[in-house]
Structures are given as structure tokens and as C-alpha cells.
Design an enzyme around this catalytic site. Structure first.
Site, mmCIF file in Angstrom:
data_model
loop_
_atom_site.group_PDB
_atom_site.id
_atom_site.type_symbol
_atom_site.label_atom_id
_atom_site.label_comp_id
_atom_site.label_asym_id
_atom_site.label_seq_id
_atom_site.Cartn_x
_atom_site.Cartn_y
_atom_site.Cartn_z
ATOM 1 N N ASP A 41 87.658 22.257 -95.781
ATOM 2 C CA ASP A 41 87.671 23.050 -97.113
ATOM 3 C C ASP A 41 88.592 21.385 -97.925
ATOM 4 O OD1 ASP A 41 89.238 24.919 -98.239
ATOM 5 O OD2 ASP A 41 91.134 24.889 -97.869
ATOM 6 N N ASN B 93 86.993 -4.046 -54.133
ATOM 7 C CA ASN B 93 86.581 -2.857 -54.718
ATOM 8 C C ASN B 93 88.329 -2.436 -55.357
ATOM 9 O OD1 ASN B 93 84.277 -1.950 -54.423
ATOM 10 N ND2 ASN B 93 84.476 -0.894 -51.696
ATOM 11 N N ASP C 137 87.646 -4.966 -58.757
ATOM 12 C CA ASP C 137 87.207 -4.157 -59.736
ATOM 13 C C ASP C 137 88.480 -3.288 -60.723
ATOM 14 O OD1 ASP C 137 84.527 -3.893 -58.421
ATOM 15 O OD2 ASP C 137 84.147 -2.782 -57.596
#
Length: 559
Positions: free
Chosen positions: A28, A397, A401
Site C-alpha cells: 500500500d 557429537n 559438533d
């Protein structure tokens, strides 16, 4: 949370990702591209006091205790203008009380109020779009009296309207009609006929200063900005040219032009148009749908109740937080707390950055794991001992990681993402170039880790080989976090050190893995043996070698 600090409140989480794909922004004009601070700067009419009085009476805005009008910005401008011309709304309302009305309607583009005069007669005041008002006028107020509307008068009024619109003014017309008694019906068609034309008021709504740069950034990012407004075509086009949305008037049209088009015709029509003027809510839905059917991701802004269907239809509905209705906000995926077009562009940038950070984290995890898989595979094929104990993989992990991957997720945002084309919504995250990068980086990590394993195994010491491979893989992955910051080389740029969380993850990880390798008390728990200083430096050297190797590959790829 990050986007809310930049005035974009996300109501639907998927909108963040979709923003990064946005290809068309339908916006708009009033309040989004402009400041929504209307001021009347020009009048056309033979009786200015009569003109401004009718405009003020036919407005719902009311003056506060300080005399400043409160209400819808356009109506506030008209009431403030009347006050300036010596016709205060408060006095007018007492002298000519409102006794009926036909409220403003976006389809009719006009509003009418009925007032009682002191002598017991009545009159109506009508304001609205000049072309719509003019159609209903049979007379014009000139030289202190009502005169028949002639073709010459009509052409003069149209010429005045165009001249104002060419100056990027929003133009409203006023008309009136006298009634001997209270009108028998308040239906618009009954009230808005046989009117006397009084004149025109031209208002200016200043363009937001940041919008020009935002539009330029949009185009650089491959996003098409489109203006959709209820204003006159000439006015809308003048403002669109000023801010960079429009180049030529042929790219502007009015809602009436698409009224009788089929959906197929509209699909072929929308790429040619950048400004839609005099549109209805139904037109907005059709425009959005036409862009979507051409395979585009569309963002649509709106503030009124009538905008809700178009906001729902769009891939990203954007409601105005300041002037927007609750219905519009409920229908939207994002709410702008400052009603500013530039905020939408910032939100798109934010969405693209967040998506890139997710990709960087996934690339870090997959390439590191691929490197570990290669080492295990090579050792198995060569008949060598298994390089890693289960506790080694658990350590990788949990620590090497997770920490860098989380840090990559909060990487500082880069403006470079706005130099790219929007990605297709259907595009998989695992594209061929992306998978190739994961594979080549995984090979580099795997080669360095396997080299460490073989160096340790030269003396037929499987425990030493496993320890060196474990240490090299852990450190390689910590180093690799810096490689995953960007698709381009960052080693000699300021960006290399701009993420304090990644630096922290690297330092903490290095302390932990070095402690595991060098503190005898931890050796039994982690199935490692003591390394000599030379062996430790070999592990460090092989791990760090991943940085120039992978950065060099990125450099060659960019070249």
C-alpha cells in the site's frame, strides 16, 4: 525475537523462511511508502471557505482540546485545513449538526453527511475521488451562485485535478446539495445525485526518507516492488516514480482496467504493471493470486478489514501495527510495528540470513561426519584397526559438533544475501553445488584425519593411531567451523573474527580436546594414550591445514 527488535513481529514461524524466498512485494502507499502525515497544500474552487467547511463537516475526525484533529490522517488534514482557513470544525458542528450519513465505502470512493441548517432546511456534504464526484454533479458553484455544469467546466475541473496529481498530491473533491426537508432515504444512490461541485483539495503525504534506498535494495535482491493504492493513477504514479518503483506511466493502471479481465489475461498482464490505482479489495486478491500462479512468492501489506482476504491469500501477509485493524493483524503472518516498507526489506534480509545460517550449520555437521565416515571406510577396506572407539564418537557429537553448529546459527547477519536472487520456494536445501561442497570439505577432513592415523600406525601402535586420528578429527571440525561461515573465502576478511560465539566454541573445544589428550587421568575414560609434543603438534598441524585447503578451494570456486 531478533526480527521483533527490528519492528517486524512474526506471528507464524514459517514466515521467516518464506520471507527469504519473497519475489514480489505488493505494498500500500499511504503510511507504508509515505509518512501518513497528510497536509492540505492547495485548493481549487471559487469559494474556499465553503469548500473547506464542507470537507470538515463531511469528516469523522474531531479536534482535541489543543485544536489538533484526531482520527484518520486524510480527514485530520481536512479538519486542520478548515481550522487554518477560519472555519473550525467545532463551531461548524454546532451550527450545522449532523443528522444522517452514508459512510465512506472503498467501492463508491465517497462519503456523504446530512446536516440541519438554522432555518430548518437541510443540506448534504459529499467528498471523495474527483472523478466519482464529478459524475454526480449537475451544477458547479461559481461567482457566489450555483451554475449549470457545462462541458467547459467539467474539462477545467479535470485539468485542475490532473495538475495536482502530477505534483504527487492526493486530491479530494467536495460537492453539496440543498434539501427543503430531511431526505426520505439515506441510501448513497439517493443522496449522491444532482450535486453541486464546490472544488478540490490537494494534499501531500511526504515519502518516507528510507524508502528510496529500500526500493533500490529490493531490486538488487531480485524482488519486484509493486504499489497498490486507492489513490488516483496520476498521483500514485508520481510518487512511485519518485521512489523508484515506476519508470514510465505505461506501468500504471487503474482497478477498472482489470475488472473485466479473465484470470488468464491478468496473469499475462501483471508483470507489465508496477502501480495499481483505484483498486478494490477484490482486485487486490486477484493481483496477488495472478503473481502466485506465475510461480512467485508474494508478500502483501494491508491495514483495513477489507484487506484481510488479500493478506490471507498472500504467501506472507504483512499487517500494519500502528494503523492496522485487529482483523488485518489476525490474518497476517507478520505485523510491522512501525508501518514502514523499509522494515519489510529488513525482514526479507533477516529471513535470508537465518536460512543461510541454518545451511551453514548443516554443512558443518554433514561435512564433518562425512570426513569421519571416509576414515572408517578407508581403514576397513585397508584392513587396518578401527580408527575410533565409541567414546570418541560420543565426545565428537556432544562437544565438537554441537558448540560450533550452535555458534554458526547465531552468526552476525550479512548484507551480501541481498545481492542474490530469491531462491525458488520448491528448491531443496540439498542442492547439487551444496552437496558437492559438503563432499569436498568432508574429503579434506577425512584425508587429514587418515594421515594422522597412518602416522600413528607406523610403529604398529593401534592405540596411538586411534588417539591421533581422534584428536585430528576433533580439532579439524573445530577449525572447520570457520570454513562454514560463508560460501566465499573469509580467511583474510573482517568476517573471520566477527562471531564471538564461534571463537568461544573453538577455544573451549581446543581446551577440552587438548585436556583429553594430555591429562593422564582422562586417558582411561576416553581410550587414548599420551602423545609426545611432536605428535601433538602433528595433530594440530594437520587439523589447521584444513583451513587454507578449504579456503583455497572456495577461492578457486569463486574465481
Amino acid at each position: 525475537t531478533k526480527m521483533s527488535k527490528r519492528n517486524a513481529v512474526i506471528r507464524k514461524l514459517t514466515a521467516v523462511e518464506t520471507l527469504g524466498c519473497t519475489q514480489v512485494i505488493c505494498s500500500d502507499k499511504t503510511g507504508t511508502l509515505t509518512q501518513n502525515k497528510m497536509t492540505v497544500v492547495k485548493h481549487e474552487g471559487s469559494d474556499i471557505k465553503r469548500l473547506v467547511s464542507v470537507m470538515a463537516l463531511c469528516s469523522d475526525a474531531e479536534p482535541d482540546e489543543n485544536g489538533e484533529a484526531v482520527g484518520e490522517p486524510t480527514e485530520c488534514a481536512l479538519v486542520n485545513d478548515a481550522q487554518k482557513e477560519g472555519c473550525p470544525k467545532k463551531s461548524l458542528s454546532v451550527q450545522y449538526p449532523r443528522v444522517g450519513e452514508a459512510p465512506f465505502d472503498s467501492m463508491r470512493k465517497r462519503m456523504t453527511t446530512i446536516h440541519r441548517a438554522n432555518d430548518g432546511t437541510y443540506f448534504s456534504c459529499t467528498k471523495g475521488a474527483p472523478d466519482e464526484i464529478l459524475k454526480r454533479c449537475t451544477s458547479v458553484w461559481r461567482d457566489g451562485r450555483k451554475q449549470p455544469m457545462t462541458e467547459a467546466f467539467r474539462q477545467e475541473i479535470l485539468s485542475q485535478n490532473k495538475a495536482m496529481a502530477d505534483q504527487a498530491l492526493r486530491v479530494l473533491a467536495a460537492a453539496g446539495r440543498a434539501w427543503n426537508q430531511m431526505p426520505s432515504s439515506q441510501e448513497p444512490d439517493f443522496l449522491e445525485q444532482d450535486l453541486c461541485f464546490l472544488g478540490l483539495c490537494g494534499m501531500i503525504d511526504p515519502v518516507r526518507p528510507e524508502v528510496v534506498d529500500a526500493i533500490r535494495e529490493c531490486r538488487g535482491a531480485g524482488i519486484r516492488p509493486v504499489m497498490i493504492t486507492g489513490d488516483h493513477k496520476i498521483t500514485a504514479a508520481a510518487i512511485a516514480k519518485r521512489i523508484g518503483i515506476l519508470k514510465d506511466l505505461s506501468e500504471a493502471c487503474e482497478g477498472a482496467e482489470i475488472e473485466n479481465m479473465s484470470d488468464e489475461e491478468l496473469r499475462g498482464f501483471v508483470p507489465k504493471i508496477s502501480v495499481y490505482a483505484r483498486v478494490s479489495p477484490e482486485h487486490k486478491i486477484r493481483i496477488v493470486r495472478a503473481w502466485q500462479e506465475k510461480g512467485n512468492i508474494v508478500a502483501m501489506t494491508g491495514d483495513g478489514v477489507n484487506d484481510a482476504p488479500a493478506l490471507k491469500q498472500a504467501d506472507i501477509g504483512v499487517a500494519m501495527g500502528v494503523t492496522g485493524s485487529e482483523v488485518a493483524k489476525d490474518a497476517a503472518a507478520m505485523v510491522l510495528t512501525d508501518d514502514n516498507f523499509a522494515t519489510i526489506v529488513k525482514a526479507v534480509e533477516n529471513g535470508r540470513n537465518l536460512y543461510q545460517h541454518i545451511k551453514n550449520a548443516i554443512q558443518f555437521l554433514l561435512s564433518g561426519n562425512f570426513g569421519a565416515i571416509l576414515v572408517v571406510l578407508c581403514a576397513s577396506v585397508a584392513g587396518l584397526p578401527v580408527p575410533f572407539a565409541p567414546v570418541h564418537l560420543l565426545f565428537i557429537n556432544l562437544l565438537t559438533d554441537s558448540l560450533p553448529a550452535i555458534a554458526l546459527g547465531v552468526e552476525p547477519h550479512s548484507k551480501a544475501v541481498m545481492e542474490q536472487r530469491p531462491r525458488p520456494m520448491s528448491e531443496s536445501i540439498l542442492t547439487k553445488p551444496y552437496l558437492l561442497s559438503i563432499a569436498t570439505e568432508g574429503v579434506s577432513i577425512g584425508v587429514m584425519t587418515m594421515a594422522a592415523f597412518l602416522i600413528g600406525y607406523t610403529s604398529q601402535n593401534a592405540a596411538l593411531a586411534s588417539t591421533m586420528a581422534f584428536g585430528t578429527l576433533c580439532m579439524s571440525r573445530l577449525v572447520h567451523g570457520f570454513n562454514c561461515k560463508d560460501d566465499k573465502p573469509v580467511i583474510f576478511t573482517k568476517r573471520f573474527f566477527n562471531n564471538k560465539y564461534l571463537i568461544g566454541a573453538f577455544v573451549l573445544g581446543m581446551i577440552l580436546i587438548t585436556s583429553v589428550l594430555m591429562i593422564p587421568g582422562l586417558h582411561g575414560m576416553f581410550k587414548v594414550v599420551t602423545l609426545s609434543l611432536k605428535q601433538l603438534m602433528t595433530v594440530y598441524g594437520l587439523a589447521l591445514l584444513n583451513l587454507p585447503v578449504i579456503q583455497g578451494m572456495k577461492y578457486l570456486k569463486e574465481r
